[in-house]
Write a protein that holds these residues in place. Structure first.
Motif, mmCIF file in Angstrom:
data_model
loop_
_atom_site.group_PDB
_atom_site.id
_atom_site.type_symbol
_atom_site.label_atom_id
_atom_site.label_comp_id
_atom_site.label_asym_id
_atom_site.label_seq_id
_atom_site.Cartn_x
_atom_site.Cartn_y
_atom_site.Cartn_z
ATOM 1 N N THR A 152 37.644 35.587 7.673
ATOM 2 C CA THR A 152 37.673 34.366 6.922
ATOM 3 C C THR A 152 36.422 33.441 6.921
ATOM 4 O O THR A 152 36.210 33.050 6.512
ATOM 5 C CB THR A 152 39.076 33.261 7.441
ATOM 6 O OG1 THR A 152 39.830 33.533 6.905
ATOM 7 C CG2 THR A 152 38.866 31.699 7.135
ATOM 8 N N GLU B 258 42.019 22.210 -5.916
ATOM 9 C CA GLU B 258 42.542 23.708 -5.855
ATOM 10 C C GLU B 258 43.643 23.814 -6.735
ATOM 11 O O GLU B 258 43.330 24.550 -6.926
ATOM 12 C CB GLU B 258 42.765 24.251 -4.428
ATOM 13 C CG GLU B 258 41.523 24.347 -3.326
ATOM 14 C CD GLU B 258 41.886 25.074 -2.267
ATOM 15 O OE1 GLU B 258 42.082 25.789 -1.669
ATOM 16 O OE2 GLU B 258 42.581 24.319 -1.588
ATOM 17 N N ARG C 218 40.005 28.027 6.767
ATOM 18 C CA ARG C 218 40.522 28.493 5.402
ATOM 19 C C ARG C 218 40.228 27.670 4.236
ATOM 20 O O ARG C 218 39.894 28.417 3.252
ATOM 21 C CB ARG C 218 42.089 28.568 5.995
ATOM 22 C CG ARG C 218 42.411 29.644 6.474
ATOM 23 C CD ARG C 218 43.920 30.192 6.227
ATOM 24 N NE ARG C 218 44.194 31.841 7.722
ATOM 25 C CZ ARG C 218 44.771 30.993 8.842
ATOM 26 N NH1 ARG C 218 44.645 30.151 9.591
ATOM 27 N NH2 ARG C 218 44.874 31.902 9.820
ATOM 28 N N GLN C 219 40.301 26.942 4.143
ATOM 29 C CA GLN C 219 40.423 25.624 3.061
ATOM 30 C C GLN C 219 38.843 25.432 3.051
ATOM 31 O O GLN C 219 38.445 26.109 1.563
ATOM 32 C CB GLN C 219 41.381 24.246 3.212
ATOM 33 C CG GLN C 219 41.217 23.555 2.355
ATOM 34 C CD GLN C 219 41.937 22.172 1.860
ATOM 35 O OE1 GLN C 219 42.109 21.352 2.925
ATOM 36 N NE2 GLN C 219 42.594 22.066 1.534
ATOM 37 N N GLU D 228 36.536 27.950 3.850
ATOM 38 C CA GLU D 228 35.980 28.567 3.078
ATOM 39 C C GLU D 228 35.940 28.999 1.332
ATOM 40 O O GLU D 228 35.789 29.446 0.344
ATOM 41 C CB GLU D 228 35.887 30.259 3.605
ATOM 42 C CG GLU D 228 36.357 32.154 3.796
ATOM 43 C CD GLU D 228 36.959 32.215 1.645
ATOM 44 O OE1 GLU D 228 36.225 33.108 1.201
ATOM 45 O OE2 GLU D 228 38.312 31.809 1.950
ATOM 46 N N ARG D 229 37.553 28.556 1.141
ATOM 47 C CA ARG D 229 37.941 28.929 -0.536
ATOM 48 C C ARG D 229 37.343 27.810 -1.130
ATOM 49 O O ARG D 229 36.117 28.150 -2.021
ATOM 50 C CB ARG D 229 39.876 28.095 -0.516
ATOM 51 C CG ARG D 229 40.282 29.236 -0.192
ATOM 52 C CD ARG D 229 41.431 28.923 0.184
ATOM 53 N NE ARG D 229 41.860 27.874 -0.017
ATOM 54 C CZ ARG D 229 42.994 27.574 0.856
ATOM 55 N NH1 ARG D 229 43.612 28.451 1.754
ATOM 56 N NH2 ARG D 229 43.236 26.071 0.781
ATOM 57 N N SER E 159 33.127 29.465 -0.829
ATOM 58 C CA SER E 159 33.009 30.616 -1.893
ATOM 59 C C SER E 159 33.166 29.602 -3.600
ATOM 60 O O SER E 159 33.061 30.510 -4.110
ATOM 61 C CB SER E 159 34.654 31.424 -1.614
ATOM 62 O OG SER E 159 34.216 31.700 -0.068
ATOM 63 N N GLU E 160 33.978 28.901 -3.679
ATOM 64 C CA GLU E 160 34.155 28.977 -5.087
ATOM 65 C C GLU E 160 33.435 28.055 -5.823
ATOM 66 O O GLU E 160 33.003 28.496 -6.784
ATOM 67 C CB GLU E 160 35.656 27.727 -4.990
ATOM 68 C CG GLU E 160 35.550 27.394 -6.973
ATOM 69 C CD GLU E 160 36.228 28.618 -7.513
ATOM 70 O OE1 GLU E 160 36.351 28.507 -8.850
ATOM 71 O OE2 GLU E 160 37.058 29.449 -7.003
#
Length: 965
Positions: free
Chosen positions: A309, A421, A448-449, A451-452, A455-456
């Protein structure tokens, strides 16, 4: 991971139970049962370490006798199937001592049961399990009838409510976590189900000693059998897939210790054999990564998934930072600034530097700013520039109220990260290269959040702007993503506080932002804004009294009451309503069933919305005033001027809005704030709570929880910053990971080395002229940056080498002395006195030197800035000297009492060095001469102050320990 257990059941005749027999067993005593005409004798039972009957106000004193109490209960119940008592059972963290556990249980029982009118028969058991580990827990038998001077009356049906039990379960979790934090114990519990926590394990029943004995006697116990079956099943799941355990442990913390792992496995396995197999499976798992030792000398671990992550997070951030696809014409930027000026908004120097930074073409921009520095206003100007160039600007925040504050402060349309999200998952509202994503309060977002989202954005070609303060409230989930991304790629700082209207209050906010909580509290104390009372209850009453006087004196001012827990928020809300009701400020009460239970609302009440609802235009944390209320609907005027109306069948997620938790308040700005301090607070929550106001803040505390202001300061100064797995990338113990195909050189350390020139130098945050700040912000990739970084690393490594020699009882050798001299020379060429300031900080906290030697400069930079300010301010130096001297004196005294003479010598050696240093600082010596009493000088020997200190404290004036100058 401390174990959470909280259960309730009813003791009834229908099940063949006797109140006397139940009480005798739980208290390990012999009681006579008048109804059955027999004795119940369990006096041989072991493990009961505390037993007492706690009476509510107004109850007859004779009921404090256990035998008389439960015989009276039996006599009051005539039905053969009567419910006699309610029993609450909860687990006490084994990390606590017996005394701490008893105090924890007593405080909870008093506040939740006895103060409600119940008589509580409390018994604390400290059983020892078959594995030799303690299993502390408490049994609380509660009466079910109202009690007065004449004895028992009617049964109170409100005590049977399901929502009340759920509230008790949650409050026990909050109560335990607050006490663990107060005791500085690194453990937490969670009242939520495993499913709600996202853990693929089945919850187990709590099995008491009786069921265990039945099994030992070969008798059937359905509950025990089910418990053991679940434990075995969970254990087998972990053995088959150790990643389950790793996912559970790293849900809220990026790293963990062997103790954390052992506690978790013990909770989810059956017997020593399965425990050993499960521990072995996790420890030999290729998904377990060893990180080395932490500051306490404990081995820390993480999971491969967490490493992955963080790697994805770094890669997404790196690709964004390397991309420059969002250019703005100079005329558009100038127009936005000119338009702001015409509207009365003139950006300050630091705001202008931040504006220039975030509107550059680069697709990743980061701004770190103290609370109240005008970040939202600066973002409003940037929004005009971006929209003027045709870009779509989208605001995001973790919480609804933070998103609302971002939107109201900057004009950027904003929503929560969870909601967007969800939309992305449905293929809606997708980002495009035309988007600029502004993420506020980014320090609260887990790895984690983060990273999401990054990345998006990287995948869709969008630009990302991160705004936050890593010293405010920490992420709820694992990791410190914002801090790490800012360290990797650099940031522009805004340190000029604008929210508070008085200079000294702005200084106090800066102190809070830089870890100098004691100085901030002292500033407010000197201006009569810190108030103590004998107890928390009295402190709450005093707070409400001041709040009410402020309200009547200036009804148009905005205000909020802040505290740490939801439990205390409800008590403050109730007290505020009582004061308003007595003053005739509220209309007629209407009882409403809300998500949090029954509440009474009236016209004029303050109300808080607890759930995002787009159809109403409200978010979790939105505040307003009730315009009208009935049993079916309510109309509310929101603080932004809008009016909304809703039926309770459609929306019932509301509560009173006079008080809020500190977490709800991050991002909030009001005219006046009233804060009730509780033991669960730390430096991060204190920073947020004491920086929300424009005009005034009042801090209240009870001396039953904080004996004096010094204890208050120590509690509110605790640093609980979250860590990242990559924080340990330079740890010495990598073999464990290497044996499992995870090389730190490839998987973690290189993440930092790939962009060394982008790592934020420790001198970047210094308050330089605006022109130089802008120049530094635009030259993050300059070779001089890397050269400065190398100089700081070399100096830190030289310091660490000398510290290691000292720890072994050796003096620095000639090579070490030569190395530190050369490193100091290079460092001081960058900034005068830099080596002195850094070494002073390193001596106070050696972990800072180790971090800097490994390339992490954030904390060292802040500490250096603080030392520079102290060095330049003789009064601050005097305060620091007195504080450190008394701390060492206390350590020496405690070590003498316990017989730890090595620790006593160490403390006295440092005191000797401090006393000796006064010979080189006559200005400080002169200031301290007027503070002899504070330094423990009771007898004037006629010597100079340094020698006099040594004489009065019986220390060798010629000795000292530390880095020489």
């Amino acid at each position: 991971m401390a174990i959470y257990h909280f259960s309730a059941k009813v003791i009834s005749r229908a099940a063949g139970s006797s109140a006397l027999a139940s009480a005798a067993y739980r208290s390990a005593s012999r009681l006579y049962d008048q109804r059955l005409d027999r004795h119940h004798d369990f006096s041989n039972k072991a493990g009961v370490v505390h037993s007492e009957v706690m009476l509510p106000e107004g109850a007859p004193e004779h009921l404090s006798d256990r035998e008389r109490l439960w015989n009276a209960v039996e006599a009051a119940e005539l039905r053969k199937d009567a419910q006699l008592a309610r029993e609450i059972e909860f687990a006490i963290p084994r990390e606590m001592t017996k005394e701490q556990g008893i105090e924890l249980a007593r405080d909870f029982v008093q506040g939740e049961f006895v103060d409600r009118g119940m008589i509580a028969d409390l018994n604390v058991h400290w059983d020892i399990g078959a594995d030799g580990a303690p299993k502390p827990h408490a049994h609380v038998m509660l009466t079910m009838r109202e009690v007065g001077e004449d004895g028992f009356g009617s049964k109170n049906r409100d005590w049977n409510r399901t929502d009340l039990l759920e509230k008790w379960r949650e409050r026990w979790s909050e109560h335990v976590n607050a006490r663990l934090a107060e005791l500085d114990i690194d453990a937490r519990i969670d009242h939520r189900s495993l499913e709600a926590q996202g853990i693929d394990l089945e919850p187990q029943h709590k099995i008491g000693p009786a069921a265990s004995r039945m099994a030992a006697q070969g008798l059937e116990s359905e509950r025990l059998a089910e418990h053991l079956e679940i434990a075995r099943a969970n254990g087998e799941k972990i053995i088959a897939n150790p990643g389950i355990a790793l996912d559970a442990i790293t849900h809220q913390q990026a790293t963990f210790t062997t103790r954390d792992l052992a506690r978790f496995i013990h909770r989810h396995s059956d017997g020593k054999e399965q425990f050993d197999r499960a521990m072995g499976a996790v420890q030999s798992s290729p998904d377990l990564v060893a990180l080395g030792k932490d500051g306490r000398g404990e081995d820390r671990f993480t999971s491969r998934e967490m490493i992955n992550t963080e790697q994805r997070l770094e890669h997404a951030a790196l690709r964004l930072a390397d991309r420059s696809d969002h250019r703005l014409p100079a005329t558009t930027m100038d127009s936005a600034i000119d338009a702001a000026g015409r509207n009365g908004l003139v950006l300050g120097g630091e705001q202008k530097a931040a504006f220039d930074h975030i509107v550059r073409p680069r697709d990743l921009a980061i701004v770190t700013g103290y609370a109240g520095t005008g970040k939202s206003a600066m973002l409003g100007v940037a929004r005009d520039a971006w929209e003027g160039a045709g870009y779509a600007v989208q605001g995001l925040a973790l919480s609804g109220i933070a998103a609302e504050n971002l939107e109201s402060g900057s004009g950027i349309a904003s929503r929560t990260i969870a909601s967007i999200e969800h939309q992305w998952g449905q293929g809606r509202d997708l980002l495009t290269p035309n988007h600029v994503l502004v993420i506020d309060e980014a320090g609260m977002i887990g790895s984690r959040q983060m990273e999401r989202v990054l990345s998006e954005a990287e995948k869709r070609g969008a630009k990302v702007v991160l705004i936050g303060d890593p010293e405010q409230l920490q992420a709820i989930e694992a990791g410190a993503a914002f801090r790490s991304v800012a360290e990797w790629h650099g940031s522009v700082e805004i340190t000029e506080v604008r929210r508070q209207r008085e200079d000294w209050q702005r200084d106090a906010t800066r102190h809070l932002a830089t870890g100098r909580t004691g100085e901030a509290i002292q500033a407010y104390y000197e201006r009569d804004a810190v108030r103590s009372a004998a107890t928390r209850d009295e402190a709450r009453d005093a707070l409400i009294g001041r709040w009410d006087r402020d309200r009547m004196a200036d009804p148009d001012a905005s205000r909020i009451i802040l505290t740490h827990t939801r439990d205390e928020v409800q008590a403050l809300n109730s007290a505020a309503r009582d004061r308003l009701r007595a003053g005739g400020a509220l209309g007629e009460d209407v009882a409403i069933s809300t998500e949090r239970g029954s509440r009474e609302f009236a016209t004029g009440d303050r109300v808080m919305f607890l759930k995002n609802e787009r159809s109403l235009g409200v978010k979790n944390g939105t505040l307003g005033t009730v315009e009208s209320a009935s049993t079916v609907c309510m109309a509310v005027q929101l603080d932004d001027g809008r009016s909304v109306a809703f039926d309770f069948k459609d929306y019932a997620q509301i509560d009173h809005g006079y008080a809020a938790t500190i977490h709800k308040a991050q991002g909030m700005t009001v005219d006046r704030t009233h804060v009730l301090a509780t033991p669960g607070m730390d430096s991060h929550s204190a920073y947020v709570a004491l920086s929300r106001h424009r005009d005034r803040v009042d801090l209240h505390y009870g001396q039953d929880e904080f004996a004096d202001q010094g204890r208050l300061v120590r509690t509110l100064s605790r640093d609980r910053a979250k860590d990242m797995a990559s924080d340990y990338a330079h740890g010495p113990e990598r073999q464990f990971a290497d044996r499992r195909g995870i090389s730190f050189r490839e998987r973690v350390a290189d993440l930092v080395r790939k962009v060394p020139e982008k790592v934020r130098g420790m001198f970047d945050g210094l308050r330089l002229p605006v022109e130089r700040q802008v120049d530094l912000a635009r030259s993050l990739e300059d070779e001089a940056r890397q050269a400065r970084r190398n100089i700081v690393v070399r100096h830190a490594r030289a310091v660490v080498s000398i510290f290691e020699s000292f720890d072994k009882g050796h003096a620095a050798d000639l090579g070490q002395v030569q190395e530190i001299r050369e490193a100091r020379k290079d460092l001081n060429a960058l900034r005068e006195h830099a080596s002195h300031d850094l070494e002073t900080a390193y001596k106070k906290d050696p972990s800072l030197a180790r971090e800097a030697a490994g390339g992490s400069f954030k904390r060292a930079m802040r500490a250096m800035q603080l030392e520079a300010e102290i060095r330049a301010d003789p009064a601050m130096r005097a305060d620091r000297f007195v504080e450190r001297w008394n701390k060492l004196s206390g350590q020496a005294d405690r070590a003498y009492v316990t017989g730890d003479f090595a620790a006593r010598r160490s403390a006295q050696n440092e005191m000797a060095g401090m006393a000796k240093s006064l010979e080189r600082d006559p200005q400080l010596e002169s200031l301290l001469a007027a503070r002899k009493v504070e330094l423990g000088i009771s007898l004037d020997s006629g010597r100079r102050l340094g020698a006099e200190l040594a004489f009065n404290h019986g220390i060798d004036f010629g000795r000292g320990r530390g880095l020489g100058r």
